[in-house]
Design a protein around this motif. Structure first.
Motif, PDB file in Angstrom:
ATOM      1  N   ILE A  47       0.775  -1.325   0.083  1.00 37.35           N
ATOM      2  CA  ILE A  47       0.014   0.032   0.101  1.00 37.35           C
ATOM      3  C   ILE A  47       0.990   1.287  -0.083  1.00 37.35           C
ATOM      4  O   ILE A  47       0.509   2.413  -0.557  1.00 37.35           O
ATOM      5  CB  ILE A  47      -0.782  -0.045   1.001  1.00 37.35           C
ATOM      6  N   ARG A  50       2.174   1.732  -3.370  1.00 28.41           N
ATOM      7  CA  ARG A  50       1.186   2.093  -4.227  1.00 28.41           C
ATOM      8  C   ARG A  50       1.063   3.735  -4.039  1.00 28.41           C
ATOM      9  O   ARG A  50       0.917   4.634  -5.241  1.00 28.41           O
ATOM     10  CB  ARG A  50      -0.172   1.523  -3.918  1.00 28.41           C
ATOM     11  N   TRP A  54       1.523   6.630  -6.845  1.00 30.17           N
ATOM     12  CA  TRP A  54       0.580   7.646  -7.182  1.00 30.17           C
ATOM     13  C   TRP A  54       1.069   8.983  -7.118  1.00 30.17           C
ATOM     14  O   TRP A  54       1.008   9.795  -8.093  1.00 30.17           O
ATOM     15  CB  TRP A  54      -0.425   7.226  -6.256  1.00 30.17           C
ATOM     16  N   TYR A  69       1.886   2.530 -11.784  1.00 31.23           N
ATOM     17  CA  TYR A  69       0.853   2.670 -10.733  1.00 31.23           C
ATOM     18  C   TYR A  69      -0.295   1.646 -10.823  1.00 31.23           C
ATOM     19  O   TYR A  69      -0.663   1.122  -9.718  1.00 31.23           O
ATOM     20  CB  TYR A  69       0.242   4.051 -10.589  1.00 31.23           C
ATOM     21  N   LYS A  70      -0.784   1.562 -12.145  1.00 32.25           N
ATOM     22  CA  LYS A  70      -1.881   0.634 -12.351  1.00 32.25           C
ATOM     23  C   LYS A  70      -1.514  -0.675 -11.940  1.00 32.25           C
ATOM     24  O   LYS A  70      -2.385  -1.713 -11.215  1.00 32.25           O
ATOM     25  CB  LYS A  70      -2.332   0.553 -13.823  1.00 32.25           C
ATOM     26  N   ARG A  73      -1.281  -1.243  -8.135  1.00 30.95           N
ATOM     27  CA  ARG A  73      -2.768  -0.806  -7.518  1.00 30.95           C
ATOM     28  C   ARG A  73      -3.544  -2.087  -7.801  1.00 30.95           C
ATOM     29  O   ARG A  73      -4.229  -2.482  -6.759  1.00 30.95           O
ATOM     30  CB  ARG A  73      -3.477   0.205  -8.321  1.00 30.95           C
ATOM     31  N   ASN A  74      -3.550  -2.876  -8.805  1.00 28.89           N
ATOM     32  CA  ASN A  74      -4.206  -4.184  -9.025  1.00 28.89           C
ATOM     33  C   ASN A  74      -3.744  -5.064  -8.201  1.00 28.89           C
ATOM     34  O   ASN A  74      -4.302  -5.815  -7.556  1.00 28.89           O
ATOM     35  CB  ASN A  74      -4.003  -4.528 -10.325  1.00 28.89           C
ATOM     36  N   ASN A  77      -4.980  -4.567  -4.470  1.00 35.71           N
ATOM     37  CA  ASN A  77      -6.348  -5.033  -4.667  1.00 35.71           C
ATOM     38  C   ASN A  77      -6.802  -6.372  -4.320  1.00 35.71           C
ATOM     39  O   ASN A  77      -7.511  -7.104  -3.598  1.00 35.71           O
ATOM     40  CB  ASN A  77      -7.034  -4.425  -5.744  1.00 35.71           C
TER      41      ASN A  77
END
Length: 678
Positions: A47, A50, A54, A69-70, A73-74, A77
């Protein structure tokens, strides 16, 4: 411990145990739980990565930075969902077989907490602190105590019931094996009493402490003395009903010494055996009795009521209410009744010591009231208390001529009413009960005693004495009896609505707090915490109207949709995947199980009041426990327990009926239905 009295022996034991606890049991500092306590350290680290990605993208909004970033992020999640699933599984596994933990977890999630808050006393003063609330409750509980006059003679005209084999010496009950068994079956999640000795400690150290406890128990019994620590109680106020700011609406439940409870359990076990051998307890009593329960009480009651209605008569039922029953039992009169029933010698002396010189204090949110002496009553929350209360009220049915059913202090009496004059017999019984109350100092509360008129329109009225005044009893059309809503038409519609409403509320809690539910999760949550609300004593109020049947089934329909991946399937498909019957089929299964328990003596009730055995010489088909199919006029009677499932019972094969135990019967019944394609 040799050569010392009980108090010195107990002090040595207690001080040694607490010293060892102080030296060797590690302490734990409780800290406020974080919102992300379920997250692993790897997830928290990702986190942070991430957030860093960002910020990098915001400073330099390029396609490559966004792609980085994507990706992270995935990944975060997926890790968060995996952590949530693991945490959910851990929580759900801890709920299995532990309803206390489930409801505690749900309470912690509630934003609005309910508990003992500000109270208002009779003078209108409002408590402002927990200590004031505890003192106010303590004073309220103190007011109900009964003071006996030494000059009273309670049993001067009572027949002496002592027979050969009176129970006076139970030293054999305090064997090492029995003490070990009680220690190993202690529930470790219960709280310690005022002496601070925790049941978890006693269970884990059963081998080491059983011998010193045996010495203490035998010395206590032989000398008729009890350590003072065992007579102390921390009172937890439990809200009953009514206004929450009224101290009289709380029930005092005692938290006493766990070692003392173990000895109580051994004494109770031997006394229960004695009363079972003598058949001393009234057949009208269903509370705290082996083979009897709320269900057997309700079945016998509704069997009598529906039979009366089917014969074309009506009846009047009086629901009696004691004024603080357990707290107002007078000790000297209780001891006299024990002696009349055959409890003598050292056992009677020990029980006298158990009742006398008790003290209690009320606990509210960790704050305590001052210690207060207890003058009467049997402690609610003790092991021996319920049995002592049953013995005290055991002679109550012999004072009246009409029908009576009891479950501890829940009592109801009734009379067939074919004309107005029939009510005079019931009124005479109420007058006799008032005299019994005056004699034994266990008062009824006329304001809460109620009468229900069932199946007739005769203008009957009933009265009860209260401190020299004659009060008319309130007429009602609905009453909650042993957890079941009873109405004057005896239809189960109200109970069905209440049961489905309660089950829906629990289902809503589950839906709000558990997002993804697997099949295994569903079985733990639904089977343990939702369905029991729909099936509590169901044999006594099983629905037969289409609307009532649908209202209960709708709860299970909605519940099965919570399982991941089953929402779009049909209801029968969902049941098949989950391995469930419909509730209607489960009710039939429950009827057959209860019929098996009654007919084979697993329940301590006479089967002849429900069923008649079919003659075997006319028909060679069927099994050896075939029942006669009786005819009834009213639909209400046709759909009652003793009528509705007789044909299904008669259709069972001999191999199912011959089952040696209840579990064996269930397994054979399920296998029979499966083989039949049902």
């Amino acid at each position: 411990m040799s050569g010392k009295d009980v108090t010195s022996m107990w002090n040595i034991f207690r001080d040694r145990i607490m010293a060892l606890v102080q030296d060797h049991v590690p302490t734990r500092t409780t800290r406020k739980k974080k919102k992300s306590e379920w997250m692993t350290s790897q997830t928290l680290k990702q986190i942070k990565q991430r957030a860093k990605a960002w910020r990098q993208y915001r400073l330099h909004p390029t396609a490559s930075n966004y792609k980085s970033y994507k990706a992270i992020r995935n990944k975060v999640n997926r890790m968060v969902k995996a952590d949530q699933d693991r945490y959910r599984e851990k929580i759900l596994r801890s709920f299995k077989g532990n309803p206390k933990r489930f409801y505690g977890y749900m309470r912690n999630l509630q934003t609005v907490k309910t508990g003992v808050s500000q109270l208002v006393d009779a003078d209108g003063r409002t408590s402002t602190t927990d200590t004031e609330t505890a003192e106010m409750l303590c004073n309220c509980f103190k007011e109900v105590f009964v003071h006996e006059d030494d000059m009273d003679t309670a049993v001067e005209d009572e027949p002496n019931c002592i027979e050969e084999g009176a129970l006076d010496d139970i030293t054999s009950a305090f064997s090492l094996d029995k003490i070990m068994d009680k220690l190993l079956h202690l529930k470790p999640d219960k709280s310690a009493g005022p002496d601070g000795i925790h049941p978890l400690l006693m269970k884990e150290c059963a081998n080491e402490i059983s011998l010193p406890l045996q010495l203490i128990y035998r010395k206590s019994f032989e000398t008729g003395t009890i350590p003072q620590d065992w007579k102390l109680a921390n009172i937890t106020p439990i809200f009953k009903k009514g206004k929450r700011n009224d101290p009289s609406n709380y029930r005092p439940v005692s938290l006493t010494s766990v070692p003392g409870k173990v000895m109580e359990a051994l004494v109770k076990e031997r006394m229960t055996e004695y009363y079972a051998e003598k058949c001393s307890l009234s057949p009208s009593q269903h509370g705290f009795t082996t083979g009897r329960s709320c269900l057997t009480n309700l079945l016998e009651t509704f069997e009598a009521w529906t039979r009366i209605l089917d014969e074309g008569y009506g009846l009047d039922v009086v629901f009696l209410d004691y004024r603080k029953a357990f707290d107002t039992v007078p000790h000297r009169r209780l001891l006299e009744k024990l002696q009349l029933s055959g409890i003598t010698g050292r056992l009677l002396n020990w029980i006298r010591a158990f009742l006398n010189d008790r003290k209690m204090r009320v606990c509210v949110m960790g704050s305590f009231s001052a210690w207060m002496e207890v003058f009467s009553g049997v402690p609610q929350g003790s092991v021996l208390g319920p049995l002592l209360f049953l013995i005290f009220v055991n002679d109550l049915p012999s004072w009246i001529v009409n029908s009576i059913k009891m479950f501890a202090d829940d009592t109801k009496i009734w009379r067939v009413i074919s004309k107005v004059e029939d009510s005079e017999d019931l009124q005479q019984d109420l007058d006799k009960l008032a005299r019994w109350s005056d004699k034994w100092l266990l008062r009824f509360n006329p304001e809460k005693c109620k009468v229900m008129h069932i199946g007739h329109l005769h203008p009957t009225e009933y009265y009860m004495e209260d401190n020299g005044l004659r009060r008319q009893l309130q007429s009602i059309s609905e009453e909650k009896d042993l957890g079941i809503y009873v109405t004057s038409d005896l239809k189960p519609s109200t109970q069905c609505a209440k049961a489905s409403q309660k089950a829906m509320s629990v289902l809503g809690m589950i839906r709000r707090n558990f997002r993804r539910i697997t099949v295994q999760d569903f079985k733990i949550l639904y089977n343990s915490y939702v369905r029991p609300h729909l099936e509590y004593c169901i044999q006594a109020w099983s629905p037969y109207l289409a609307a009532d049947i649908s209202s209960l089934e709708q709860v299970q329909r909605r519940a099965t949709k919570l399982v991941q991946g089953l929402r779009k399937r049909s209801y029968p498909e969902r049941l098949k995947v989950l391995g469930l019957y419909s509730l209607e089929r489960r009710r039939l299964r429950g009827d057959l199980i209860e019929m098996y328990k009654i007919l084979t003596g697993k329940e301590n009730v006479e089967y002849t009041q429900f069923f008649t055995m079919a003659p075997t010489h006319h028909n060679t088909r069927g099994h050896s426990l075939r029942l006669y199919v009786s005819r009834s006029t009213l639909r209400l009677r046709q759909n009652f327990f003793s009528q509705r499932a007789v044909n299904d019972w008669n259709g069972l094969p001999q191999s199912v009926v011959d089952a040696s135990s209840v579990n064996s019967f269930k397994n054979r019944l399920d296998k029979h239905w499966k083989d039949m394609g049902v």
